[in-house]
Design a protein around this motif. Structure first.
Motif, mmCIF file in Angstrom:
data_model
loop_
_atom_site.group_PDB
_atom_site.id
_atom_site.type_symbol
_atom_site.label_atom_id
_atom_site.label_comp_id
_atom_site.label_asym_id
_atom_site.label_seq_id
_atom_site.Cartn_x
_atom_site.Cartn_y
_atom_site.Cartn_z
ATOM 1 N N LEU A 125 9.996 2.933 2.866
ATOM 2 C CA LEU A 125 8.985 3.043 3.914
ATOM 3 C C LEU A 125 8.940 1.730 4.681
ATOM 4 O O LEU A 125 8.858 0.660 4.088
ATOM 5 C CB LEU A 125 7.620 3.336 3.299
ATOM 6 C CG LEU A 125 6.469 3.556 4.281
ATOM 7 C CD1 LEU A 125 6.594 4.925 4.942
ATOM 8 C CD2 LEU A 125 5.120 3.420 3.565
ATOM 9 N N ARG A 127 6.722 -0.315 7.420
ATOM 10 C CA ARG A 127 5.430 -0.365 8.100
ATOM 11 C C ARG A 127 5.098 -1.802 8.462
ATOM 12 O O ARG A 127 5.754 -2.734 7.988
ATOM 13 C CB ARG A 127 4.326 0.263 7.239
ATOM 14 C CG ARG A 127 4.162 -0.336 5.874
ATOM 15 C CD ARG A 127 3.252 0.520 5.002
ATOM 16 N NE ARG A 127 1.837 0.191 5.144
ATOM 17 C CZ ARG A 127 0.898 1.085 5.368
ATOM 18 N NH1 ARG A 127 1.202 2.364 5.532
ATOM 19 N NH2 ARG A 127 -0.373 0.722 5.441
ATOM 20 N N HIS A 128 4.100 -1.984 9.297
ATOM 21 C CA HIS A 128 3.721 -3.322 9.735
ATOM 22 C C HIS A 128 2.977 -4.039 8.613
ATOM 23 O O HIS A 128 2.138 -3.445 7.930
ATOM 24 C CB HIS A 128 2.835 -3.231 10.982
ATOM 25 C CG HIS A 128 2.850 -4.473 11.816
ATOM 26 N ND1 HIS A 128 2.075 -5.570 11.500
ATOM 27 C CD2 HIS A 128 3.556 -4.802 12.936
ATOM 28 C CE1 HIS A 128 2.299 -6.515 12.401
ATOM 29 N NE2 HIS A 128 3.178 -6.087 13.280
ATOM 30 N N SER A 131 -0.767 -3.791 8.176
ATOM 31 C CA SER A 131 -1.364 -2.583 7.595
ATOM 32 C C SER A 131 -1.486 -2.696 6.082
ATOM 33 O O SER A 131 -2.169 -1.892 5.447
ATOM 34 C CB SER A 131 -0.526 -1.349 7.954
ATOM 35 O OG SER A 131 -0.454 -1.177 9.349
ATOM 36 N N LEU A 139 0.469 7.547 -0.022
ATOM 37 C CA LEU A 139 1.000 8.255 1.134
ATOM 38 C C LEU A 139 0.486 9.691 1.212
ATOM 39 O O LEU A 139 0.768 10.399 2.186
ATOM 40 C CB LEU A 139 2.536 8.268 1.087
ATOM 41 C CG LEU A 139 3.228 6.932 1.357
ATOM 42 C CD1 LEU A 139 4.732 7.074 1.158
ATOM 43 C CD2 LEU A 139 2.926 6.439 2.760
ATOM 44 N N ASP A 142 -0.743 11.293 4.444
ATOM 45 C CA ASP A 142 -0.377 10.385 5.530
ATOM 46 C C ASP A 142 0.816 10.952 6.313
ATOM 47 O O ASP A 142 1.385 11.986 5.951
ATOM 48 C CB ASP A 142 -0.037 9.011 4.957
ATOM 49 C CG ASP A 142 -0.356 7.889 5.933
ATOM 50 O OD1 ASP A 142 -0.495 8.175 7.141
ATOM 51 O OD2 ASP A 142 -0.456 6.726 5.490
ATOM 52 N N VAL A 144 4.611 10.081 8.298
ATOM 53 C CA VAL A 144 5.745 9.177 8.470
ATOM 54 C C VAL A 144 6.675 9.749 9.536
ATOM 55 O O VAL A 144 6.700 10.958 9.778
ATOM 56 C CB VAL A 144 6.522 8.971 7.148
ATOM 57 C CG1 VAL A 144 5.637 8.369 6.080
ATOM 58 C CG2 VAL A 144 7.134 10.282 6.665
ATOM 59 N N THR A 184 7.874 0.594 14.943
ATOM 60 C CA THR A 184 6.952 0.210 13.875
ATOM 61 C C THR A 184 6.620 -1.275 13.971
ATOM 62 O O THR A 184 5.462 -1.685 13.840
ATOM 63 C CB THR A 184 7.564 0.515 12.498
ATOM 64 O OG1 THR A 184 7.874 1.911 12.404
ATOM 65 C CG2 THR A 184 6.596 0.150 11.381
ATOM 66 N N LYS A 190 2.976 4.006 13.109
ATOM 67 C CA LYS A 190 2.464 3.383 11.900
ATOM 68 C C LYS A 190 3.562 3.056 10.901
ATOM 69 O O LYS A 190 3.583 1.962 10.313
ATOM 70 C CB LYS A 190 1.420 4.297 11.248
ATOM 71 C CG LYS A 190 0.793 3.726 9.984
ATOM 72 C CD LYS A 190 -0.243 4.679 9.417
ATOM 73 C CE LYS A 190 -0.881 4.125 8.150
ATOM 74 N NZ LYS A 190 -1.884 5.071 7.586
ATOM 75 N N GLN A 191 4.482 4.020 10.694
ATOM 76 C CA GLN A 191 5.477 3.818 9.639
ATOM 77 C C GLN A 191 6.614 4.820 9.786
ATOM 78 O O GLN A 191 6.463 5.879 10.392
ATOM 79 C CB GLN A 191 4.826 3.965 8.263
ATOM 80 C CG GLN A 191 4.089 5.261 8.065
ATOM 81 C CD GLN A 191 3.052 5.197 6.965
ATOM 82 O OE1 GLN A 191 2.817 4.164 6.347
ATOM 83 N NE2 GLN A 191 2.401 6.318 6.695
ATOM 84 N N LEU A 209 7.627 -6.797 9.453
ATOM 85 C CA LEU A 209 7.830 -5.541 8.736
ATOM 86 C C LEU A 209 7.624 -5.683 7.236
ATOM 87 O O LEU A 209 8.080 -6.658 6.622
ATOM 88 C CB LEU A 209 9.240 -5.005 8.993
ATOM 89 C CG LEU A 209 9.556 -4.548 10.426
ATOM 90 C CD1 LEU A 209 11.033 -4.194 10.552
ATOM 91 C CD2 LEU A 209 8.690 -3.348 10.813
ATOM 92 N N ASP A 210 6.980 -4.696 6.658
ATOM 93 C CA ASP A 210 6.896 -4.556 5.207
ATOM 94 C C ASP A 210 7.837 -3.429 4.797
ATOM 95 O O ASP A 210 7.733 -2.309 5.310
ATOM 96 C CB ASP A 210 5.467 -4.220 4.775
ATOM 97 C CG ASP A 210 5.368 -4.036 3.261
ATOM 98 O OD1 ASP A 210 5.083 -5.024 2.575
ATOM 99 O OD2 ASP A 210 5.597 -2.899 2.791
#
Length: 249
Positions: A125, A127-128, A131, A139, A142, A144, A184, A190-191, A209-210
């Motif tokens: 995944l 994501r920022h 977040s 998840l 959620d 994606v 992203t 979001k992701q 990024l994460d």
């Protein structure tokens, strides 16, 4: 901002296409599979094929060039950005082989002729960082993003069943995995779910990024060969085996 990302990526792709067309045995024209020439489509991405200054690079591109040298066959390389479109062209016998980050799942093997493993990768995944990191369980319910027709959709749905809730999947018809990562990073979405190898490569350029949440376990990655061409599949497997054996020594 998403229009800006699309235009920026389109310009980059056009520039790459122009460079591709200027090099021998590299094309973006409508080709046909068969004969002594291998028509191979490689995804344009930081892990597939890209320009590093004036030199073509990328993990898959490097392996394809080794296949060319080992096989003694002429190879015509076509770049693509949408896997779904490339696979349709493969089914229409425009290409002999499609090369991308494709997990060799049971479903993929049932639908296509896949080669021996070329690499090992998994989905993550993206994501920022603002977040915050999430676990797979978080998840639940959620949403994606993935490119339309992504081979990762089945794994995301399976993960939803494992955690006991639906993970909503948006199949984007316009953007590649690379573009979704950029969107992203700048907060447009979001992701997204992409290959870990791509995520790690792009995280070097986008430190916002994460990429710490795994979506799948490690999986073998393979190429896909044109339907019915068992002789080519056998040959590719031999070439890949020799290449990978040489790299281990």
């Amino acid at each position: 901002m998403s229009l800006y990302v699309a235009l920026l990526f389109a310009v980059a792709v056009v520039m790459m296409m122009l460079k591709l067309c200027s090099r021998s045995k590299i094309t973006t024209d409508d080709v046909r599979a068969g004969g002594d020439t291998l028509n191979i489509a490689i995804e344009l991405s930081p892990t597939g094929m890209f320009w590093d200054g004036d030199t073509l690079a990328g993990f898959h591109y490097d392996v394809v060039k080794k296949v060319e040298r080992l096989s003694g066959r002429n190879v015509v390389i076509t770049g693509f950005t949408r896997l779904e479109t490339a696979l349709k062209s493969l089914s229409d016998h425009r290409y002999d082989i499609v090369v991308s980050d494709i997990p060799a799942t049971v479903k993929i093997k049932n639908e296509y002729m896949v080669t021996s493993p070329v690499a090992i990768d998994r989905q993550v995944l993206v994501r920022h960082k603002s977040s915050g990191p999430v676990t797979q369980v978080e998840l639940a319910g959620d949403t994606v993003y993935v490119p339309e027709g992504s081979p990762y959709i089945d794994r995301i749905r399976s993960l939803g069943r494992e955690i006991g809730d639906t993970i909503h999947v948006v199949e984007d018809p316009d953007y590649s995995s690379e573009q979704l990562v950029i969107m992203t990073a700048i907060g447009e979405i979001k992701q997204a779910v992409v290959s870990e190898r791509l995520a790690r490569r792009m995280a070097l350029d986008y430190d916002s990024l994460d990429i710490s949440t795994a979506i799948s376990f490690n999986q073998f990655q393979s190429w896909i060969v044109a339907p019915g061409d068992t002789a080519l599949l056998d040959s590719v497997n031999v070439w890949l085996s020799n290449i990978l054996i040489d790299e281990r020594h």
